[in-house]
Scaffold this active site. Structure first.
Site, PDB file in Angstrom:
ATOM      1  N   LYS A  68      38.394 -10.290 -25.752  1.00  0.00           N
ATOM      2  CA  LYS A  68      37.270 -10.891 -25.390  1.00  0.00           C
ATOM      3  C   LYS A  68      36.453 -10.040 -24.431  1.00  0.00           C
ATOM      4  O   LYS A  68      37.070  -9.080 -23.868  1.00  0.00           O
ATOM      5  CB  LYS A  68      37.567 -12.359 -24.498  1.00  0.00           C
ATOM      6  CG  LYS A  68      38.307 -12.114 -23.111  1.00  0.00           C
ATOM      7  CD  LYS A  68      38.414 -13.462 -22.661  1.00  0.00           C
ATOM      8  CE  LYS A  68      39.130 -13.157 -21.163  1.00  0.00           C
ATOM      9  NZ  LYS A  68      39.938 -14.484 -20.785  1.00  0.00           N
ATOM     10  N   ARG A 170      39.738 -26.240 -16.428  1.00  0.00           N
ATOM     11  CA  ARG A 170      38.709 -25.652 -17.251  1.00  0.00           C
ATOM     12  C   ARG A 170      38.438 -26.332 -18.665  1.00  0.00           C
ATOM     13  O   ARG A 170      38.422 -27.591 -18.840  1.00  0.00           O
ATOM     14  CB  ARG A 170      38.777 -24.060 -17.362  1.00  0.00           C
ATOM     15  CG  ARG A 170      37.683 -23.547 -17.811  1.00  0.00           C
ATOM     16  CD  ARG A 170      37.719 -22.087 -17.820  1.00  0.00           C
ATOM     17  NE  ARG A 170      38.867 -21.304 -18.341  1.00  0.00           N
ATOM     18  CZ  ARG A 170      39.348 -20.032 -18.684  1.00  0.00           C
ATOM     19  NH1 ARG A 170      38.520 -19.008 -17.834  1.00  0.00           N
ATOM     20  NH2 ARG A 170      40.008 -19.596 -19.281  1.00  0.00           N
ATOM     21  N   TYR A 308      18.317   2.686   0.302  1.00  0.00           N
ATOM     22  CA  TYR A 308      17.825   1.397   0.748  1.00  0.00           C
ATOM     23  C   TYR A 308      18.607   0.895   2.071  1.00  0.00           C
ATOM     24  O   TYR A 308      19.482   0.750   2.055  1.00  0.00           O
ATOM     25  CB  TYR A 308      17.626   0.427  -0.307  1.00  0.00           C
ATOM     26  CG  TYR A 308      16.744   0.726  -1.457  1.00  0.00           C
ATOM     27  CD1 TYR A 308      15.412   0.876  -1.261  1.00  0.00           C
ATOM     28  CD2 TYR A 308      17.260   0.922  -2.922  1.00  0.00           C
ATOM     29  CE1 TYR A 308      14.516   1.100  -2.249  1.00  0.00           C
ATOM     30  CE2 TYR A 308      16.832   1.201  -3.715  1.00  0.00           C
ATOM     31  CZ  TYR A 308      15.066   1.228  -3.889  1.00  0.00           C
ATOM     32  OH  TYR A 308      14.587   1.582  -4.869  1.00  0.00           O
ATOM     33  N   MET A 372      19.751   0.966  -8.552  1.00  0.00           N
ATOM     34  CA  MET A 372      19.646   0.361 -10.070  1.00  0.00           C
ATOM     35  C   MET A 372      20.279   1.413 -10.928  1.00  0.00           C
ATOM     36  O   MET A 372      21.072   1.319 -11.621  1.00  0.00           O
ATOM     37  CB  MET A 372      18.297   0.220 -10.295  1.00  0.00           C
ATOM     38  CG  MET A 372      18.169  -0.454 -11.502  1.00  0.00           C
ATOM     39  SD  MET A 372      16.568  -0.958 -12.236  1.00  0.00           S
ATOM     40  CE  MET A 372      16.044  -2.028 -10.977  1.00  0.00           C
TER      41      MET A 372
HETATM   42  C1  LIG Z   1      41.323 -14.094 -20.707  1.00  0.00           C
HETATM   43  C2  LIG Z   1      42.301 -14.865 -20.841  1.00  0.00           C
HETATM   44  C3  LIG Z   1      43.648 -14.490 -21.065  1.00  0.00           C
HETATM   45  C4  LIG Z   1      44.076 -12.970 -20.521  1.00  0.00           C
HETATM   46  O1  LIG Z   1      44.032 -13.177 -19.412  1.00  0.00           O
HETATM   47  P1  LIG Z   1      44.737 -11.706 -18.659  1.00  0.00           P
HETATM   48  O2  LIG Z   1      44.943 -12.235 -16.943  1.00  0.00           O
HETATM   49  O3  LIG Z   1      43.740 -10.650 -18.650  1.00  0.00           O
HETATM   50  O4  LIG Z   1      46.016 -11.234 -18.965  1.00  0.00           O
HETATM   51  C5  LIG Z   1      44.328 -15.465 -21.615  1.00  0.00           C
HETATM   52  N1  LIG Z   1      44.224 -16.511 -21.984  1.00  0.00           N
HETATM   53  C6  LIG Z   1      42.992 -17.082 -21.890  1.00  0.00           C
HETATM   54  C7  LIG Z   1      42.596 -18.413 -22.297  1.00  0.00           C
HETATM   55  C8  LIG Z   1      42.102 -16.197 -21.238  1.00  0.00           C
HETATM   56  O5  LIG Z   1      40.883 -16.829 -21.079  1.00  0.00           O
END
Ligand SMILES: *Cc1c(COP(=O)(O)O)cnc(C)c1O
Length: 457
Positions: A68, A170, A308, A372
């Site tokens: 992802k 979640r 800054y 930036m």
């Molecule tokens: C991101 C994610 C993972 C992987 O998690 P890591 O801590 O990077 O191994 C696994 N399952 C779900 C549902 C996730 O959102």
């Protein structure tokens, strides 16, 4: 081929060919910062995770490479191919969009299964996902209705993983709503529109195996997971792919590898939390190196305000150097460095940068606020004596190669910015080119066309 041990302070990549060097030179001409990703490290990390998933009885859990967020900023397609080369048989993405990109790039169902899990039940391309043979998660009643409707519309059965909320809070069905979810799924299964292949959930505190109350909390999540399995069986649904383990649980909880594990951060070579130890203790190696070429290097006198807000006043006569990437490139502004003298004294080192000097590598820190497009480092010395010049390559983080190399890691940047390594990579913006080492060694010749040739070193 150059090896790290032969040349501990090597900063140039391992080139596969003269073209690789040309691509590198071109990248340096076009942008003053680069993320260099070692596909061999990534493949080997996946091999290691696959080895971990061999059970005592000789059976094994399959492994999903979680790619992802553009493979945690490492680049979706190259990372996916490295994960497959290392033995992953699944790929996972949060957004449906990225799952489709994988299939459209040419990673077909003959190569791996793909699971995706984030959408709303009203505007989701379930039709496309089903047509591309992508498994989908459902964790809401609207999701069930939408996947059923899409399968009916296109006349193809959807492969569904039922997401259950075992305590993460979640996605997923809570125990209270689960009977209703099963009631809605039943007719879709009977009609042949939905194949319930999976049951899954996510853990909240698996990255703290040293904290007893967190272990107890994970145990409760596991018990809840089994209870959901029982309720599904009662409703006549027996998913053959159960999965719960992220990287942390893959490493520390062999009891819950089930049929599939879902490591993400481990693939990129990091432990989920520094409290779990260093990546090398798990046989993992960070795959990304972030470097930049210095712009202005100049002498300034003691007491000079830097950047800054004047949060850093040079403690001595010194030389400063500009690192020409900033928060718009994803350098965390919270990793700014303060050295405020006088009554309001605050001393807080910023993110670390490894600089090669005449007397060996030196770790300098972000001095003053990250801007930036650039930030400044105090070299604490005379540039001439240090032999540091405009155009020199410096390293923000890398695999952390040994004492001699003295290289910071993304964990160091995470600490400096009060965050986690995950955000250090995922926030790197697209304007930083990703360049790939060892692609020719890792990626099958038939897959090379999926990669951008100019990114290969
Ligand atoms: C991101 C994610 C993972 C992987 O998690 P890591 O801590 O990077 O191994 C696994 N399952 C779900 C549902 C996730 O959102």
């Amino acid at each position: 081929m150059a090896s790290d041990s032969a040349s501990p302070t090597r900063i140039e990549p391992d080139f596969s060919s003269p073209q690789g060097r040309e691509h590198y030179d071109e990248a340096l001409r076009s942008y003053p910062g680069q993320a260099i990703v070692d596909l061999r490290a990534m493949r080997d990390n996946m091999r290691r995770l696959v080895e971990m998933c061999v059970r005592d009885d000789g059976g094994r859990a399959a492994v999903m490479g979680v790619v992802k967020a553009d493979a945690y900023g490492h680049g979706l397609i190259p990372s996916a191919l490295a994960a497959l080369a290392g033995g992953a048989t699944w790929l996972g993405t949060a957004q449906a969009h990225e799952a489709l990109l994988l299939r459209r790039a040419g990673i077909g169902p003959d190569r791996c299964r793909i699971l995706t899990w984030v959408y709303n039940g009203h505007r989701v391309p379930f039709d496309d996902l089903i047509v591309h043979d992508i498994d989908v998660s459902v964790g809401s009643l609207d999701g069930i209705d939408a996947v059923g409707a899409a399968a009916r519309r296109i006349g193809r059965r959807a492969r569904v993983h039922v997401k259950v909320d075992t305590g993460f809070g979640r996605n997923g069905f809570t125990p209270e709503i689960f009977d209703e979810a099963l009631r809605r799924l039943r007719p879709l299964v009977d009609e042949g529109l939905v194949d319930v292949v999976g049951q899954w959930s996510h853990l909240a505190v698996a990255d703290s195996p040293d904290v007893p109350e967190f272990v107890a909390s994970t145990d409760r999540q596991i018990a809840s997971f089994h209870e959901f399995t029982r309720r599904m069986a009662q409703a006549g649904m027996r998913p053959v792919i159960r999965h719960l383990a992220n990287t942390a649980a893959t490493m520390s909880r062999p009891d819950i590898r089930f049929e599939l594990t879902r490591p993400g951060i481990g693939l990129y070579g990091y432990e989920p939390d520094p409290s779990m130890g260093r990546p090398s203790s798990y046989g993992l190696r960070p795959a990304m190196r972030l470097q930049a070429q210095l712009s202005t290097v100049k002498r300034v006198e003691a007491g000079h305000g830097i950047s800054y807000g004047r949060t850093y006043l040079t403690p001595d006569d010194t030389t400063t150097a500009i690192v020409p990437i900033g928060y718009a490139d994803g350098i965390n502004r919270a990793a700014s460095g303060f050295d405020m003298q006088g009554a309001r004294h605050v001393d807080k080192p910023g993110g670390p940068v490894r600089v090669r000097t005449a007397s060996g590598p030196r770790i300098c820190h972000v001095s003053g606020r990250v801007c930036m497009d650039q930030f400044i480092i105090d070299l604490h010395g005379d540039a001439g004596e240090l032999n540091v010049h405009e155009g020199d390559t410096v390293e923000l983080f890398g695999p952390g190669r040994g004492e001699d190399f003295g290289e910071p890691t993304a964990d160091d940047w995470a600490r400096a910015g009060d965050t986690i390594s995950y955000t250090v990579f995922t926030c790197l913006s697209n304007r930083i080119p990703r360049l790939y080492e060892h692609a020719y060694e890792v990626v099958d010749a038939r897959d090379m066309a999926m990669l951008d040739e100019a990114s290969l070193l």
